[in-house]
Write an enzyme that holds these catalytic residues in place. Sequence first.
Site, short mmCIF file in Angstrom:
data_model
loop_
_atom_site.label_atom_id
_atom_site.label_comp_id
_atom_site.label_asym_id
_atom_site.label_seq_id
_atom_site.Cartn_x
_atom_site.Cartn_y
_atom_site.Cartn_z
N SER A 189 61.59 14.74 70.95
CA SER A 189 61.37 15.89 70.05
C SER A 189 62.53 16.87 70.08
O SER A 189 63.64 16.53 69.70
CB SER A 189 60.04 16.56 70.43
OG SER A 189 59.77 17.61 69.56
N ASP A 217 63.27 20.29 63.93
CA ASP A 217 63.61 19.91 65.30
C ASP A 217 64.05 18.43 65.29
O ASP A 217 64.12 17.81 64.23
CB ASP A 217 62.43 20.17 66.26
CG ASP A 217 61.26 19.25 66.04
OD1 ASP A 217 61.02 18.87 64.88
OD2 ASP A 217 60.57 18.90 67.02
N ASP A 241 62.85 15.46 65.99
CA ASP A 241 62.06 14.38 65.39
C ASP A 241 61.31 14.85 64.13
O ASP A 241 60.48 14.11 63.60
CB ASP A 241 61.10 13.76 66.41
CG ASP A 241 60.00 14.72 66.84
OD1 ASP A 241 60.18 15.95 66.72
OD2 ASP A 241 58.95 14.25 67.32
N ASP A 249 58.95 16.85 63.25
CA ASP A 249 57.52 17.13 63.02
C ASP A 249 57.32 18.63 62.79
O ASP A 249 56.26 19.05 62.39
CB ASP A 249 56.63 16.60 64.16
CG ASP A 249 57.01 17.12 65.53
OD1 ASP A 249 58.07 17.76 65.66
OD2 ASP A 249 56.23 16.88 66.48
MG MG Z 1 59.10 17.63 67.51
#
Ligand code: MG
Length: 452
Positions: A101, A244, A246, A248
């Site tokens: 992440s 960020d 990744d 999400d």
């Molecule tokens: Mg993330």
Amino acid sequence: MTSDPHNEPIFGTNGIRGIPNSDLSVEFSQEIGKAIGTFYGKVTVAMGRDTRDTGNMIFNAVSSGLMSAGTSVIDLGILPTPAVQFYCRTKGIFGVVITASHNPPQFNGIKCIADDGTELRREDEEKIEKIYYKKAYEAVSWEHAGSLKNDPTSLDLYIEGIMSHVDVEKIRKNQYRVLIDSGNGASYFTTPNLLRRLGCKVVSLNAYPDGKFTSRTSEPRPENLKDLITLMKSGTFNLGVAHDGDADRAVFIDENGNFIDGDKTLCLVVKSVIKPGSKVVTPISSSDAIDEICANGKAQLIRTRVGAPIVSRTMIDNKAMIGGEENGGIIYGEHQYCRDGAMTVALILNLMAEINRKVSELISGLPQFFIHKLSVERKKDWKTLEPAILSYSSSKKVDKSDGLKVYLDDGWVLMRPSGTEPIIRIYGQSRDEKIARNLALEYEAFILGLQE
Ligand code: MG
């Protein structure tokens, strides 16, 4: 993590995290892959990863473990976590994402996805841990080993899924100028693609994969987004977006170059989608503004402990349409029950187009609450700090559902140990920005003093 003899949990709040070749070895990754494959069974699952340099190494170790247990793998390549989750949900298959992440580039991680697209339930992670500790791996004969193939349709599937929830024609008419900073992460081709298909004039920053995140730190905080904020101050763009690592999460910059706090984005989206009777889920860390918005909109607000998987599960259990966190992680239940940065971008553009307002105008129409966030290194066990913090706050109302949330006359302070890093997160909240900051600073100083 590699040789833990104590049967301790392996999966944290956001899967397994560690530094490859240090506490996250290739050998461990392959063995946990075998355990995951043994749990998933002789089925086909999806795997994706973010842009980290060690992504291929960990991916290959985990996928070889899965295949040795007879599980076949669809390699989706570099893709945002929510795009892998949407693929799993749409196809009704399990998944694994190799990502850390927003953590620094030396980290990587392994996250399991259930066949409804959400993070795997804790009880299922425990089953995988049990298989791992007992080394009770399925090892199929060579002719039953899993295979690996690609699926190039995953990008279109994801983008079209998002577009089905917004008024595409209305957004296109506005030809918004959007500046997007992917921070060298997994969104480097997905969100720019979505924006172009929504008729936006797109300028991309850091839109190439760089696993060392040399352009900026992958946590989308204002101090890490100086280039984006400076460019937004030129007045050329209608909206600035940053993800960020990744993707999400999404954070936004208004047309004047002001960073919009994730809590305000959450409030904006909630306000725009709720109807009387709607259910909204958010952790105890988001501001009281959301209580006011839900009360005004006659929606029911459910508060949970901190953590996106908890919010997702509570949303599913309560059939809630919207939920999210103060860090820019928004879950739109109509799309999927997980945080989705690109979906959040589409919802904000949809709102701008629908009521024909600038982002700054939308934000100024929200109840004004401020959250000041800090983190301090955790040198002592949280359990030993808790009683001292409690006695320091003895005259106040305290919520102990997750860490300590101390209510004061002009706001509250939430302190909780992070599930992924050896730090204590401190949130000060008030209607007054200065008071919010002072509350966080006061408790930061107190916790630092306790650990001297
Ligand atoms: Mg993330």
